[in-house]
Design a protein around this motif. Structure first.
Motif, PDB file in Angstrom:
ATOM      1  N   GLY A  95      -2.971  -4.057  -4.309  1.00 30.96           N
ATOM      2  CA  GLY A  95      -2.999  -4.024  -2.860  1.00 30.96           C
ATOM      3  C   GLY A  95      -2.208  -2.881  -2.266  1.00 30.96           C
ATOM      4  N   LEU A  96      -1.649  -2.015  -3.116  1.00 34.09           N
ATOM      5  CA  LEU A  96      -0.843  -0.904  -2.620  1.00 34.09           C
ATOM      6  C   LEU A  96      -1.698   0.111  -1.870  1.00 34.09           C
ATOM      7  N   SER A  97      -2.905   0.344  -2.363  1.00 33.67           N
ATOM      8  CA  SER A  97      -3.801   1.288  -1.685  1.00 33.67           C
ATOM      9  C   SER A  97      -4.110   0.811  -0.269  1.00 33.67           C
ATOM     10  N   MET A  98      -4.466  -0.465  -0.131  1.00 32.22           N
ATOM     11  CA  MET A  98      -4.785  -0.990   1.195  1.00 32.22           C
ATOM     12  C   MET A  98      -3.567  -1.010   2.113  1.00 32.22           C
ATOM     13  N   GLN A  99      -2.375  -1.254   1.559  1.00 30.09           N
ATOM     14  CA  GLN A  99      -1.175  -1.245   2.388  1.00 30.09           C
ATOM     15  C   GLN A  99      -0.890   0.171   2.902  1.00 30.09           C
ATOM     16  N   THR A 100      -1.069   1.154   2.029  1.00 27.88           N
ATOM     17  CA  THR A 100      -0.873   2.547   2.441  1.00 27.88           C
ATOM     18  C   THR A 100      -1.875   2.933   3.526  1.00 27.88           C
ATOM     19  N   ILE A 101      -3.120   2.479   3.360  1.00 29.23           N
ATOM     20  CA  ILE A 101      -4.145   2.755   4.366  1.00 29.23           C
ATOM     21  C   ILE A 101      -3.780   2.102   5.694  1.00 29.23           C
ATOM     22  N   ALA A 102      -3.302   0.863   5.637  1.00 32.00           N
ATOM     23  CA  ALA A 102      -2.928   0.166   6.870  1.00 32.00           C
ATOM     24  C   ALA A 102      -1.820   0.904   7.616  1.00 32.00           C
TER      25      ALA A 102
END
Length: 309
Positions: A95-102
């Motif tokens: 979920g790190l990719s999605m957190q960075t995107i957010a």
């Protein structure tokens, strides 16, 4: 939460003397970056150090577990090449990719809300072939044809003529072209919106598929009882001068995998679209002869936020 401790708080099972020894090491390592000239690099390295040490202290990491972690990262590096990025997969499934995107794509609303971003994924290839409006990105890839159309506007509702639209997807077997060994280029292309911001193309109706799970990340998912399967989707990257680049994809309404869970946490409600099935023989929007094959159609209107300063 049971079994956890707050950052910088000693673990309840250790003595104050042991906690002091551990904290002194944290402080010493953090201080070793004090002379870093770049303030952002200094912030990143010191914060990373604190969080890594706090993780080790919280879970009371054993030496065997540390070794296993190093071996996992080493194996991830060995399997990574110019066509496969295991570290992106790892970032995605944590979920790190999605957190960075957010963090980097905050919600923006003008007259309309900007289209939400989601994960880039490991299978984008630069310099995909250009197709005309109404062209076909499939390139011979297997799957049910799908007509995709929409507009590109800004948050004030103004058309964005000439917006560049990159699209890419897997075939019906769940593989991207780069996963084959014959150097094929299929299931990807780019096109440009017309003077009214409209675009259209033929692609493939998306189907669920697993992320590559024959490597360290796949073994990790298996060991924790998680599925490697992604919800059906079609990737987009839309760029235009003066507007924020959008990396996103759309999902198929009714896909059971959405409820089961997308392995990289990429699904957002606003990106779930109706892919309407068209029976064999149904006339196509551009008069294309599909040889009696069934097909689908969907609409995806893209709204781009202003570029950040």
């Amino acid at each position: 939460m049971p079994g956890t401790t707050q950052a910088n708080q000693p673990h309840p099972s250790i003595s104050p003397e042991q906690a002091a020894v551990e904290q002194q090491l944290v402080d010493t390592v953090v201080a070793s970056f004090d002379k870093t000239e770049d303030p952002r690099l200094k912030q990143l390295m010191q914060a990373l150090t604190r969080h890594l040490h706090n993780f080790v202290r919280e879970v009371r990491l054993t030496e065997d577990e540390w070794t296993a972690g190093i071996e996992f990262l080493t194996a991830s590096g060995h399997i990574t090449d110019d066509k496969r990025q295991e570290f992106i997969l790892l970032s995605d499934v944590l979920g790190l990719s999605m957190q960075t995107i957010a963090i980097n794509n905050p919600a923006y609303t003008g007259a309309a809300a900007a289209t939400e971003a989601t994960v880039f994924g490991p299978f984008f290839v630069a310099d995909a072939p250009e197709i005309p409006l109404g062209g076909d990105i499939a390139g011979g890839a297997a799957g049910r044809p799908c007509w995709v159309e929409g507009t590109v506007t800004d948050t004030e509702g103004r058309p964005v003529p000439g917006a560049r639209i990159e699209v890419w997807e897997a075939d019906e077997d769940g593989f991207y072209d780069v996963q084959y060994t014959d150097q094929r280029v299929a299931g990807r292309a780019h096109l440009f919106a017309d003077e009214n911001g409209k675009y259209s193309f033929w692609g493939l109706t998306p189907t669920p598929y697993p992320i590559p799970h024959d490597g360290p990340v796949g073994k990790m998912l298996e060991s924790v009882g998680r599925s490697p399967v992604r919800a059906s989707h079609l990737h987009f990257m839309v760029t235009a001068d003066g507007l924020r680049t959008l990396v996103t994809h759309i999902f198929v309404e009714g896909d059971p995998q959405i409820e089961i869970g997308d392995s990289v946490f990429g699904v957002k409600d606003s990106l779930i679209k109706d892919f309407t099935e068209q029976p064999a023989g149904t006339p196509t929007p551009d008069g294309r002869d599909l040889g009696g094959q069934a097909w689908a159609r969907t609409r995806f209107d893209v709204i781009l936020a202003p570029a950040r300063n």
